[in-house]
Design a protein around this motif. Structure first.
Motif, PDB file in Angstrom:
ATOM      1  N   LEU A   1       0.830  -1.205   0.000  1.00 50.42           N
ATOM      2  CA  LEU A   1       0.000   0.000   0.000  1.00 50.42           C
ATOM      3  C   LEU A   1       0.866   1.258   0.000  1.00 50.42           C
ATOM      4  O   LEU A   1       0.605   2.203  -0.753  1.00 50.42           O
ATOM      5  N   LYS A   2       1.893   1.257   0.834  1.00 51.34           N
ATOM      6  CA  LYS A   2       2.776   2.430   0.913  1.00 51.34           C
ATOM      7  C   LYS A   2       3.499   2.649  -0.421  1.00 51.34           C
ATOM      8  O   LYS A   2       3.618   3.788  -0.896  1.00 51.34           O
ATOM      9  N   TYR A   3       3.963   1.568  -0.989  1.00 51.11           N
ATOM     10  CA  TYR A   3       4.667   1.655  -2.274  1.00 51.11           C
ATOM     11  C   TYR A   3       3.726   2.159  -3.370  1.00 51.11           C
ATOM     12  O   TYR A   3       4.098   3.017  -4.186  1.00 51.11           O
ATOM     13  N   PHE A   4       2.498   1.648  -3.372  1.00 52.95           N
ATOM     14  CA  PHE A   4       1.531   2.056  -4.385  1.00 52.95           C
ATOM     15  C   PHE A   4       1.189   3.541  -4.267  1.00 52.95           C
ATOM     16  O   PHE A   4       1.167   4.273  -5.266  1.00 52.95           O
ATOM     17  N   LEU A   5       0.918   4.002  -3.056  1.00 54.53           N
ATOM     18  CA  LEU A   5       0.538   5.404  -2.866  1.00 54.53           C
ATOM     19  C   LEU A   5       1.686   6.341  -3.223  1.00 54.53           C
ATOM     20  O   LEU A   5       1.490   7.338  -3.937  1.00 54.53           O
ATOM     21  N   MET A   6       2.881   6.033  -2.744  1.00 57.12           N
ATOM     22  CA  MET A   6       4.030   6.876  -3.067  1.00 57.12           C
ATOM     23  C   MET A   6       4.348   6.813  -4.552  1.00 57.12           C
ATOM     24  O   MET A   6       4.686   7.828  -5.177  1.00 57.12           O
ATOM     25  N   GLY A   7       4.230   5.611  -5.129  1.00 66.32           N
ATOM     26  CA  GLY A   7       4.492   5.468  -6.553  1.00 66.32           C
ATOM     27  C   GLY A   7       3.488   6.210  -7.406  1.00 66.32           C
ATOM     28  O   GLY A   7       3.838   6.767  -8.454  1.00 66.32           O
ATOM     29  N   ALA A   8       2.237   6.255  -6.970  1.00 62.23           N
ATOM     30  CA  ALA A   8       1.210   6.973  -7.716  1.00 62.23           C
ATOM     31  C   ALA A   8       1.498   8.473  -7.741  1.00 62.23           C
ATOM     32  O   ALA A   8       1.380   9.133  -8.783  1.00 62.23           O
ATOM     33  N   PHE A   9       1.893   9.026  -6.587  1.00 58.59           N
ATOM     34  CA  PHE A   9       2.262  10.439  -6.552  1.00 58.59           C
ATOM     35  C   PHE A   9       3.478  10.704  -7.436  1.00 58.59           C
ATOM     36  O   PHE A   9       3.545  11.715  -8.153  1.00 58.59           O
ATOM     37  N   SER A  10       4.457   9.796  -7.383  1.00 64.61           N
ATOM     38  CA  SER A  10       5.654   9.949  -8.204  1.00 64.61           C
ATOM     39  C   SER A  10       5.306   9.929  -9.692  1.00 64.61           C
ATOM     40  O   SER A  10       5.854  10.701 -10.479  1.00 64.61           O
ATOM     41  N   THR A  11       4.390   9.040 -10.063  1.00 69.56           N
ATOM     42  CA  THR A  11       3.964   8.970 -11.462  1.00 69.56           C
ATOM     43  C   THR A  11       3.291  10.268 -11.902  1.00 69.56           C
ATOM     44  O   THR A  11       3.522  10.765 -13.011  1.00 69.56           O
ATOM     45  N   GLY A  12       2.447  10.829 -11.031  1.00 70.06           N
ATOM     46  CA  GLY A  12       1.804  12.103 -11.349  1.00 70.06           C
ATOM     47  C   GLY A  12       2.814  13.208 -11.553  1.00 70.06           C
ATOM     48  O   GLY A  12       2.684  14.040 -12.480  1.00 70.06           O
ATOM     49  N   ILE A  13       3.847  13.219 -10.716  1.00 65.32           N
ATOM     50  CA  ILE A  13       4.899  14.236 -10.850  1.00 65.32           C
ATOM     51  C   ILE A  13       5.659  14.050 -12.163  1.00 65.32           C
ATOM     52  O   ILE A  13       5.986  15.017 -12.859  1.00 65.32           O
ATOM     53  N   LEU A  14       5.943  12.790 -12.508  1.00 69.93           N
ATOM     54  CA  LEU A  14       6.636  12.502 -13.769  1.00 69.93           C
ATOM     55  C   LEU A  14       5.815  12.971 -14.961  1.00 69.93           C
ATOM     56  O   LEU A  14       6.342  13.608 -15.885  1.00 69.93           O
TER      57      LEU A  14
ATOM     58  N   PRO B   1      13.162   1.769   3.056  1.00 62.24           N
ATOM     59  CA  PRO B   1      13.362   0.782   4.136  1.00 62.24           C
ATOM     60  C   PRO B   1      12.093   0.021   4.494  1.00 62.24           C
ATOM     61  O   PRO B   1      12.133  -1.209   4.671  1.00 62.24           O
ATOM     62  N   ASP B   2      10.953   0.722   4.588  1.00 60.09           N
ATOM     63  CA  ASP B   2       9.705   0.047   4.965  1.00 60.09           C
ATOM     64  C   ASP B   2       9.234  -0.914   3.878  1.00 60.09           C
ATOM     65  O   ASP B   2       8.767  -2.024   4.175  1.00 60.09           O
ATOM     66  N   VAL B   3       9.343  -0.504   2.626  1.00 63.59           N
ATOM     67  CA  VAL B   3       8.900  -1.366   1.524  1.00 63.59           C
ATOM     68  C   VAL B   3       9.817  -2.580   1.393  1.00 63.59           C
ATOM     69  O   VAL B   3       9.352  -3.720   1.260  1.00 63.59           O
ATOM     70  N   TYR B   4      11.123  -2.379   1.443  1.00 59.57           N
ATOM     71  CA  TYR B   4      12.062  -3.491   1.327  1.00 59.57           C
ATOM     72  C   TYR B   4      11.938  -4.443   2.507  1.00 59.57           C
ATOM     73  O   TYR B   4      12.048  -5.660   2.363  1.00 59.57           O
ATOM     74  N   ASP B   5      11.728  -3.885   3.705  1.00 56.85           N
ATOM     75  CA  ASP B   5      11.632  -4.714   4.905  1.00 56.85           C
ATOM     76  C   ASP B   5      10.323  -5.494   4.949  1.00 56.85           C
ATOM     77  O   ASP B   5      10.278  -6.642   5.370  1.00 56.85           O
ATOM     78  N   GLY B   6       9.222  -4.864   4.486  1.00 55.65           N
ATOM     79  CA  GLY B   6       7.921  -5.510   4.541  1.00 55.65           C
ATOM     80  C   GLY B   6       7.671  -6.495   3.414  1.00 55.65           C
ATOM     81  O   GLY B   6       6.915  -7.455   3.573  1.00 55.65           O
TER      82      GLY B   6
ATOM     83  N   SER C   1      18.415  -5.119  12.194  1.00 56.90           N
ATOM     84  CA  SER C   1      18.050  -6.190  11.269  1.00 56.90           C
ATOM     85  C   SER C   1      18.969  -6.137  10.054  1.00 56.90           C
ATOM     86  O   SER C   1      19.189  -5.056   9.479  1.00 56.90           O
ATOM     87  N   VAL C   2      19.515  -7.275   9.654  1.00 58.27           N
ATOM     88  CA  VAL C   2      20.395  -7.324   8.493  1.00 58.27           C
ATOM     89  C   VAL C   2      19.608  -6.970   7.232  1.00 58.27           C
ATOM     90  O   VAL C   2      20.128  -6.288   6.338  1.00 58.27           O
ATOM     91  N   LYS C   3      18.360  -7.402   7.163  1.00 55.16           N
ATOM     92  CA  LYS C   3      17.542  -7.080   5.991  1.00 55.16           C
ATOM     93  C   LYS C   3      17.327  -5.578   5.878  1.00 55.16           C
ATOM     94  O   LYS C   3      17.438  -4.992   4.795  1.00 55.16           O
ATOM     95  N   ARG C   4      17.022  -4.931   6.992  1.00 58.24           N
ATOM     96  CA  ARG C   4      16.823  -3.485   6.970  1.00 58.24           C
ATOM     97  C   ARG C   4      18.150  -2.749   6.728  1.00 58.24           C
ATOM     98  O   ARG C   4      18.177  -1.705   6.077  1.00 58.24           O
TER      99      ARG C   4
END
Length: 460
Positions: free
Chosen positions: A152-165, A220-225, A287-290
């Motif tokens: 959800l976080k990735y989608f919302l941020m990505g949607a705003f980024s797409t609008g800016i692009l 970090p949140d998207v990669y970790d989740g 966390s090593v992943k984070r």
């Protein structure tokens, strides 16, 4: 073009393969075979370009060059290593294994577009084809709240980024009257406020896509989740694809003109912030992943040097960096997948229980830190020397070297845990095929560190 068509068709076929394949491992083998076909198709393009030179397609909206085909070869090769190391882990995420592979092939087709676009509309299509499947992969672990949140976080941020692009592309079209990169004339003496605003918005949007500071907060949140097996792909192949789009846009549209000099300071500040924030925050992770997520932000700072420098060494640098960084990070995540505990304590005593995994992890971390005799050393050397050759960025090179020294600290925390601390890590016993793929990956990382010209010999 051949690689673009091959990956797109393979993605469509894989959507239907899942209906008939009873054994999920057979889907993995089919995906590997499809990837080899795509690699062969790209090799045909490479031979043609070496013999006949660059060519265009679709009303000159796509241009295939030597750099395009070489970068595609790196992307496809790293994806093949990724499938060999982690392909069996797709089953642990969910039952839709064929669909996971299909989504990744669609991402690859988007990257093939990103390496060859000659038109701003194709750039937009490439970025969206790369991004949309990632939203699905991030949330593919349906019963995990962290995965749902990441999607959800990735989608919302990505949607705003797409609008800016899109807004940036529209403003550039309004100021220049064309979508063709060669007709934009952004490297000229003057630029209208409308065009300047458009360029600024595109810089912000693409900085988000490659997780450059201060547009990195989602990473970090998207990669970790996200499921770890897909994080490995998102942090390597996808990031490299975003960078090639960024670099191609600026190196063609600006052509090293006066406007490029004006924008250099802005890009230098973004690069410095990315290096400092990525490395400093990685130091404090438990966390090593984070930690690897913040490390990917720091590595993005080094890749940005290829955007700042408009020379051959910069092209060689991003090509080598994409290969060395992707192989090392994919390998590190594949080792992480074998452990139950992703904290630093989860690696305690790993060298005694699984010496091969510990050795491979050490080599991968050495490469990410830029230690000599690994691919990461020459990758950092090439991008930094490209900046020195460009001139006027010596202060930024010093910042990058200091940040590279800081990165040694948090990478070596893992190595110390594996070799110098006692513990009983919960480790999944690796199969023979996995061990063979892991040894191959280690060999490639070392080979790039000793003979980088094996990859760069065509870029002259």
């Amino acid at each position: 073009m051949n690689a673009l068509l091959s990956t797109a068709i393979s993605g469509v076929i894989l959507m239907f393969v899942g209906l008939f394949a009873k054994n999920k491992q057979s889907i993995k083998y089919f995906a590997i075979a499809a990837l080899i076909v795509a690699f062969a198709a790209n090799f045909i393009d490479l031979r043609y370009v070496l013999k006949m030179g660059p060519y265009t397609a679709y009303a000159s909206m796509i241009k295939v060059t030597l750099f395009t085909t070489l970068f595609n070869a790196v992307i496809l090769g790293c994806t093949l290593v990724y499938f060999l190391l982690t392909g069996s882990g797709f089953e642990k995420v969910g039952d839709e294994v064929a669909e996971y592979f299909a989504l990744q092939f669609f991402i690859l087709s988007g990257i093939m577009l990103a390496t060859s676009f000659n038109n701003l509309l194709i750039l937009f299509l490439a970025i969206e084809i790369i991004s949309i499947p990632q939203y699905i992969l991030a949330g593919s672990d349906k019963y995990n709240l962290k995965s749902n949140e990441a999607s959800l976080k990735y989608f919302l941020m990505g949607a705003f980024s797409t609008g800016i692009l899109l807004m940036g592309i529209a403003l550039i079209y309004g100021g220049c009257g064309s979508f063709d990169l060669y007709k934009l004339g952004l490297g000229g003496i003057s630029m209208s406020p409308l065009t300047l605003s458009g360029v600024l918005l595109i810089v912000f949007s693409l900085s988000f896509k490659v997780s450059a500071a201060p547009f990195h907060f989602w990473t970090p949140d998207v990669y970790d989740g996200s499921p770890t097996v897909f994080t490995a792909f998102m942090a390597t192949v996808v990031k490299a694809g975003g960078f090639i789009a960024f670099i191609r846009l600026f190196q063609i549209a600006f052509q090293g003109g006066i406007v490029n000099q004006q924008w250099t300071l802005v890009l230098e500040i973004i690069t410095a912030c990315t290096l400092i924030i990525g490395n400093i925050t990685a130091v404090y992770q438990q966390s090593v992943k984070r930690m690897l997520a913040y490390s990917s932000i720091a590595q993005a700072g080094f890749m940005l040097f290829s955007l700042l420098a408009f020379n051959l060494r910069a092209q060689q640098g991003i090509l080598l960096y994409a290969a060395a960084y992707s192989l090392a990070t994919i390998g590190a995540f594949s080792v992480l997948l074998k452990l139950k505990d992703y904290t630093f304590d989860g690696f305690n005593g790993l060298a005694r229980k699984q010496p091969l995994l510990a050795f491979a992890m050490t080599i991968f971390l050495f490469s990410l830190a830029g230690i000599p005799l690994t691919g990461g050393f020459f990758a950092k050397y090439f991008v930094l020397t490209a900046a020195v050759q460009q001139g006027g960025m010596f202060w930024l090179v010093i910042v990058a070297i200091i940040c590279a020294a800081i990165s040694v600290y948090y990478y070596f925390k893992v190595i110390i845990a594996m070799y110098f601390k006692t513990g009983e890590p919960e480790v999944e016993t690796p199969s023979g095929a996995y061990k063979a793929a892991l040894i191959l990956t280690v060999a490639l990382v070392i080979l790039l560190g000793i003979f980088p010209n094996l990859l760069l010999q065509f870029m002259k």
